[in-house]
Each structure stands twice: as C-alpha cells, then as structure tokens.
Scaffold this motif. Structure first.
Motif, PDB file in Angstrom:
ATOM      1  N   CYS A   9       0.840  -1.198   0.000  1.00 32.13           N
ATOM      2  CA  CYS A   9       0.000   0.000   0.000  1.00 32.13           C
ATOM      3  C   CYS A   9       0.873   1.244   0.000  1.00 32.13           C
ATOM      4  CB  CYS A   9      -0.907   0.012   1.232  1.00 32.13           C
ATOM      5  SG  CYS A   9      -2.253  -1.186   1.145  1.00 32.13           S
ATOM      6  N   PRO A  10       0.388   2.333  -0.586  1.00 29.17           N
ATOM      7  CA  PRO A  10       1.123   3.595  -0.571  1.00 29.17           C
ATOM      8  C   PRO A  10       1.374   4.070   0.854  1.00 29.17           C
ATOM      9  CG  PRO A  10      -0.734   3.678  -2.100  1.00 29.17           C
ATOM     10  CD  PRO A  10      -0.882   2.415  -1.309  1.00 29.17           C
ATOM     11  N   ASP A  11       2.319   4.958   1.002  1.00 27.62           N
ATOM     12  CA  ASP A  11       2.632   5.509   2.316  1.00 27.62           C
ATOM     13  C   ASP A  11       1.380   6.104   2.964  1.00 27.62           C
ATOM     14  OD1 ASP A  11       5.225   4.803   2.053  1.00 27.62           O
ATOM     15  OD2 ASP A  11       5.966   6.804   1.487  1.00 27.62           O
ATOM     16  N   GLY A  12       1.218   5.846   4.242  1.00 27.96           N
ATOM     17  CA  GLY A  12       0.072   6.380   4.983  1.00 27.96           C
ATOM     18  C   GLY A  12      -1.153   5.500   4.929  1.00 27.96           C
ATOM     19  N   LEU A  13      -1.103   4.433   4.115  1.00 27.04           N
ATOM     20  CA  LEU A  13      -2.229   3.505   4.021  1.00 27.04           C
ATOM     21  C   LEU A  13      -1.779   2.111   4.420  1.00 27.04           C
ATOM     22  CD1 LEU A  13      -3.827   4.603   0.612  1.00 27.04           C
ATOM     23  CD2 LEU A  13      -4.460   5.344   2.908  1.00 27.04           C
ATOM     24  N   VAL A  14      -2.717   1.312   4.890  1.00 27.65           N
ATOM     25  CA  VAL A  14      -2.428  -0.081   5.266  1.00 27.65           C
ATOM     26  C   VAL A  14      -3.474  -0.978   4.634  1.00 27.65           C
ATOM     27  CG1 VAL A  14      -1.292   0.493   7.450  1.00 27.65           C
ATOM     28  CG2 VAL A  14      -3.777   0.162   7.391  1.00 27.65           C
ATOM     29  N   SER A  15      -3.151  -2.242   4.489  1.00 31.45           N
ATOM     30  CA  SER A  15      -4.082  -3.194   3.885  1.00 31.45           C
ATOM     31  C   SER A  15      -5.264  -3.442   4.818  1.00 31.45           C
ATOM     32  CB  SER A  15      -3.371  -4.513   3.597  1.00 31.45           C
ATOM     33  OG  SER A  15      -4.304  -5.507   3.189  1.00 31.45           O
ATOM     34  N   ASP A  16      -6.452  -3.525   4.231  1.00 31.39           N
ATOM     35  CA  ASP A  16      -7.635  -3.827   5.041  1.00 31.39           C
ATOM     36  C   ASP A  16      -7.926  -5.313   5.092  1.00 31.39           C
ATOM     37  OD1 ASP A  16      -8.593  -4.418   2.541  1.00 31.39           O
ATOM     38  OD2 ASP A  16     -10.248  -2.961   2.567  1.00 31.39           O
ATOM     39  N   GLY A  17      -7.041  -6.123   4.479  1.00 29.48           N
ATOM     40  CA  GLY A  17      -7.216  -7.569   4.504  1.00 29.48           C
ATOM     41  C   GLY A  17      -8.128  -8.093   3.416  1.00 29.48           C
ATOM     42  N   ASN A  18      -8.723  -7.196   2.658  1.00 35.47           N
ATOM     43  CA  ASN A  18      -9.635  -7.608   1.582  1.00 35.47           C
ATOM     44  C   ASN A  18      -9.216  -7.039   0.230  1.00 35.47           C
ATOM     45  OD1 ASN A  18     -11.542  -9.024   3.270  1.00 35.47           O
ATOM     46  ND2 ASN A  18     -12.216  -7.016   4.018  1.00 35.47           N
ATOM     47  N   GLY A  19      -7.934  -6.751   0.106  1.00 37.44           N
ATOM     48  CA  GLY A  19      -7.442  -6.226  -1.165  1.00 37.44           C
ATOM     49  C   GLY A  19      -7.491  -4.729  -1.279  1.00 37.44           C
ATOM     50  N   GLY A  20      -7.900  -4.044  -0.229  1.00 36.88           N
ATOM     51  CA  GLY A  20      -7.983  -2.589  -0.265  1.00 36.88           C
ATOM     52  C   GLY A  20      -6.963  -1.942   0.639  1.00 36.88           C
ATOM     53  N   CYS A  21      -6.788  -0.648   0.473  1.00 34.92           N
ATOM     54  CA  CYS A  21      -5.884   0.125   1.321  1.00 34.92           C
ATOM     55  C   CYS A  21      -6.685   1.229   2.011  1.00 34.92           C
ATOM     56  CB  CYS A  21      -4.765   0.749   0.488  1.00 34.92           C
ATOM     57  SG  CYS A  21      -3.642  -0.461  -0.276  1.00 34.92           S
ATOM     58  N   ILE A  22      -6.466   1.368   3.308  1.00 38.69           N
ATOM     59  CA  ILE A  22      -7.208   2.362   4.086  1.00 38.69           C
ATOM     60  C   ILE A  22      -6.253   3.110   4.992  1.00 38.69           C
ATOM     61  CG2 ILE A  22      -9.396   1.077   4.069  1.00 38.69           C
ATOM     62  CD1 ILE A  22      -8.692   0.079   6.885  1.00 38.69           C
ATOM     63  N   PRO A  23      -6.632   4.320   5.420  1.00 41.42           N
ATOM     64  CA  PRO A  23      -5.819   5.027   6.415  1.00 41.42           C
ATOM     65  C   PRO A  23      -5.759   4.226   7.709  1.00 41.42           C
ATOM     66  CG  PRO A  23      -7.413   6.508   5.399  1.00 41.42           C
ATOM     67  CD  PRO A  23      -7.772   5.122   4.960  1.00 41.42           C
ATOM     68  N   GLU A  24      -4.636   4.321   8.385  1.00 46.43           N
ATOM     69  CA  GLU A  24      -4.428   3.534   9.602  1.00 46.43           C
ATOM     70  C   GLU A  24      -5.503   3.796  10.646  1.00 46.43           C
ATOM     71  OE1 GLU A  24      -0.865   3.055  12.874  1.00 46.43           O
ATOM     72  OE2 GLU A  24      -0.328   3.354  10.769  1.00 46.43           O
ATOM     73  N   GLU A  25      -5.992   5.035  10.740  1.00 47.88           N
ATOM     74  CA  GLU A  25      -6.984   5.361  11.760  1.00 47.88           C
ATOM     75  C   GLU A  25      -8.345   4.718  11.485  1.00 47.88           C
ATOM     76  OE1 GLU A  25      -6.662   8.933   8.936  1.00 47.88           O
ATOM     77  OE2 GLU A  25      -5.310   7.562  10.016  1.00 47.88           O
ATOM     78  N   GLN A  26      -8.518   4.158  10.272  1.00 42.85           N
ATOM     79  CA  GLN A  26      -9.772   3.484   9.961  1.00 42.85           C
ATOM     80  C   GLN A  26      -9.722   1.984  10.242  1.00 42.85           C
ATOM     81  OE1 GLN A  26     -11.197   4.377   6.013  1.00 42.85           O
ATOM     82  NE2 GLN A  26     -11.049   6.602   6.315  1.00 42.85           N
ATOM     83  N   CYS A  27      -8.603   1.513  10.767  1.00 41.67           N
ATOM     84  CA  CYS A  27      -8.485   0.083  11.078  1.00 41.67           C
ATOM     85  C   CYS A  27      -9.421  -0.287  12.229  1.00 41.67           C
ATOM     86  CB  CYS A  27      -7.047  -0.265  11.482  1.00 41.67           C
ATOM     87  SG  CYS A  27      -5.887  -0.239  10.099  1.00 41.67           S
ATOM     88  N   PRO A  28      -9.977  -1.506  12.196  1.00 44.31           N
ATOM     89  CA  PRO A  28     -10.884  -1.940  13.267  1.00 44.31           C
ATOM     90  C   PRO A  28     -10.122  -2.397  14.504  1.00 44.31           C
ATOM     91  CG  PRO A  28     -10.647  -3.679  11.646  1.00 44.31           C
ATOM     92  CD  PRO A  28      -9.856  -2.507  11.127  1.00 44.31           C
ATOM     93  N   CYS A  29     -10.858  -2.607  15.577  1.00 41.46           N
ATOM     94  CA  CYS A  29     -10.315  -3.186  16.809  1.00 41.46           C
ATOM     95  C   CYS A  29     -10.941  -4.568  16.986  1.00 41.46           C
ATOM     96  CB  CYS A  29     -10.655  -2.321  18.021  1.00 41.46           C
ATOM     97  SG  CYS A  29     -10.074  -0.614  17.915  1.00 41.46           S
ATOM     98  N   ILE A  30     -10.276  -5.422  17.720  1.00 40.44           N
ATOM     99  CA  ILE A  30     -10.773  -6.784  17.933  1.00 40.44           C
ATOM    100  C   ILE A  30     -10.956  -7.027  19.425  1.00 40.44           C
ATOM    101  CG2 ILE A  30     -10.276  -9.240  17.663  1.00 40.44           C
ATOM    102  CD1 ILE A  30      -8.706  -8.557  15.146  1.00 40.44           C
TER     103      ILE A  30
END
Length: 335
Positions: A9-30
C-alpha cells in the motif's frame, strides 16, 4: 484504493485484509475475536471502551466486584474462580475484617443455608442471613418472606431494601449489595475498597483467583472440600463429601436436561458467546437439571440459564431469552 495481492500500500495507508488500502486510523479493533469498526463501543464491567486508531480507549471507573452463587452449589468468586461445593449446612459466603481465627468484628457477614434439592446428595441455597454492624441487625431471607431481628438501641437502619424485577435487592451503608431471586440465586456486589479485606466461600477479592481457596484459618488449600468445609458456621454439621454425577445417577433425565440446556449454546445467546464462555454454564445447567429429581426441575433449569443471562448482562449483553414456554415471568405480578 485497491491493492493487488503481493503489492504494498502507498505511504500512509495499510491493507484492510480484503485487497484494499485504508488510512491507519480506519483500522478496526478486535475484542473476543469480534471485529469492531472505528467508533465502535463495548462494555467491560462498568467501563465503556471506544475503538480509536486500532486501539481500545476505555474509561477507568472502579467497578464493583461480584460473587455469584446459584443452583446446585455453583460458585463464582469475586476474582472469577468457578467451583462447585455441596454441603448440607450453613456456610459463610462473605465477611469483612478477617483475622487468623476467621471470626469477624466487622461491618457485615452473609451466611447461606444449603438444603437437599434432590436424591443424589445435591444441595441448593434456600435461606440467607445478613448480619450488619457487629450483629446489630440480622436480616433473614427465606422463601416468600423476609424477617428482621434488631439488636441494640440504634434507630437508624444500616440498609435499604427494594424489589427490582424478580430480585430482592438489599443495599447496606457499608457498601455491600445483595441481590436474591427468592429461590436459589444470590449475587453479592462489593466496592473495590474491600479488596483483600474479606473472606468466605466468595474468596478474598484481591484480584488473584489462585488463592481464593483460603480457609477460615487463613491457609490456602487446593481441595475444594477442605476449603468449603472450613467455612461451616457450626462445627457440629457433618463435613461435605464428593457428590455423584447426578446424570449418571438419573440417566433417564440426561437427554431431557441436555435438550433443555442447549438454549445456552444456541443462537438465542449468540451475541454473548464471545463475551462469556458458555461451556461451564451449560455443564452446570445439565448437572442441575439432572439433580433436581424430587420436583422443582424447571426451577433448577431456569436458575441455571438465568445465571448465564446475568453473566451476559454484567458485560453489557442483554438477552431476551424467556418466553411463554421457557421460564416465563408473570410481568403483571412482578410489576
């Protein structure tokens, strides 16, 4: 943005586990294997946690500790140690100011009387005594009645009593709250101020379940019978011994019990399964339903399921499990 397998993923984004890239602050909690989106909330005891930047941010309230006693001698201590103990006697559930002798000059003491509830040696709590302010007041809770014995000249009552749904609730000025379903379930709540200051079958409330089997003489043991027998109110009572498996003694009740208690493992309680492990509550339900072979079998089953429902409620999951055919409550009467 999309991210094909194997790409970065581009800088500032992380994989959402489903083939997409999202901002880190949008990552879920478990929590308990359940995924929560940013802003999602859960209840942990009396605290609320919010998912933010992949982490849980929780309030830091001091929660009340809870000890539960229900059905055929099932106990869950303040430090969350679960055990079963059957004894046909009066036992100290909890008291404060515990000395080496195990006696108390403290502010409260709760005693429960167990009596047989079947032919297999099983016992159920049927009577509760609450001693307040060095025995200045004694509350005796029995089936369908509550009596008060007052000693001394103090006119100010050190407790309040009220009904809350199917429970009778007693709240003392010393910080003890007792909830009783007028049958075989007792829930005792204490402020964290009492941590490490109590003793009895409910444990010592020090945050460590390993030493909950502390006897009246303040020694830590491993054997549940040695621990339980040490908290007899009267030394003339016979010691409790191990009880045969009720489902082996009453095999004709086993299939009925397993079928009835399967509600705990069913979709009815699905929302709670990840929060409160159902296995031990299910097994306790089956055992109790097998044991109550002299009448009151529905009470035994309903009490066991209600104990799991109460545990779910404690973590913020409210389950509407009762129905006209399963442990109904007569709302007009209770209201």
């Amino acid at each position: 943005s999309q991210c094909t397998p194997g790409c970065v993923c581009p800088d500032g984004l992380v994989s959402d586990g489903n083939g997409g890239c999202i901002p880190e602050e949008q990552c879920p909690c478990i929590h308990n294997e359940v995924m929560y989106q940013p802003g999602g909330k859960i209840s942990v005891g009396c605290n609320t946690c919010v998912c933010k930047n992949r982490k849980w941010e929780c309030t830091k309230n001091q929660c009340l500790g809870t000890c539960a006693v229900y059905g055929d001698g099932h106990y869950n201590t303040f430090d969350d140690k679960r055990f079963s103990f059957n004894g046909n006697c009066e036992y100290t559930l909890v008291q404060d100011h515990c000395g080496k002798s195990g006696t108390t000059n403290g502010t409260f003491r709760v005693v429960t009387e167990n009596i047989p509830c079947g032919n297999t040696g099983t016992t159920c709590s049927k009577s509760i005594k609450v001693f307040l302010e060095v025995r200045s007041h004694e509350l005796i809770l029995g089936e369908e009645h509550v009596s008060v014995v007052k000693r001394g000249q103090n006119d100010e009552l050190p407790y309040t009593m009220r009904s809350m749904g199917m429970y009778l609730v007693i709240e003392t000025t010393s910080g003890l709250i007792l909830m009783w379903d007028k049958k075989t379930s007792i829930f005792i709540k204490l402020s964290p101020d009492f941590k490490g200051q109590i003793c009895g079958l409910c444990g010592n409330y020090d945050g460590n379940s390993v030493n909950d089997f502390t006897t009246r003489s303040q020694s830590v043991v491993e054997n549940v019978l040695e621990f339980g027998n040490s908290w007899k109110v009267s030394s003339t009572c016979p010691d409790a011994s191990s009880v045969k498996d009720p489902c082996s003694t009453n095999p004709y009740r086993k299939s009925w019990s397993e079928k009835q208690c399967s509600i705990i493992n069913s979709n009815v309680f699905a929302a709670c399964h990840s929060q409160v492990e159902p296995a031990k509550y299910y097994q306790a339900c089956v055992t109790d339903a097998c044991a109550c072979d002299t009448g009151g079998d529905c009470d035994c089953f309903c009490t066991a399921v209600a104990a799991y429902a109460q545990a779910c409620s404690e973590v913020g999951v409210c389950i509407a499990w009762r129905s006209p055919s399963i442990c109904p409550l007569f709302c007009d009467y209770y209201n």
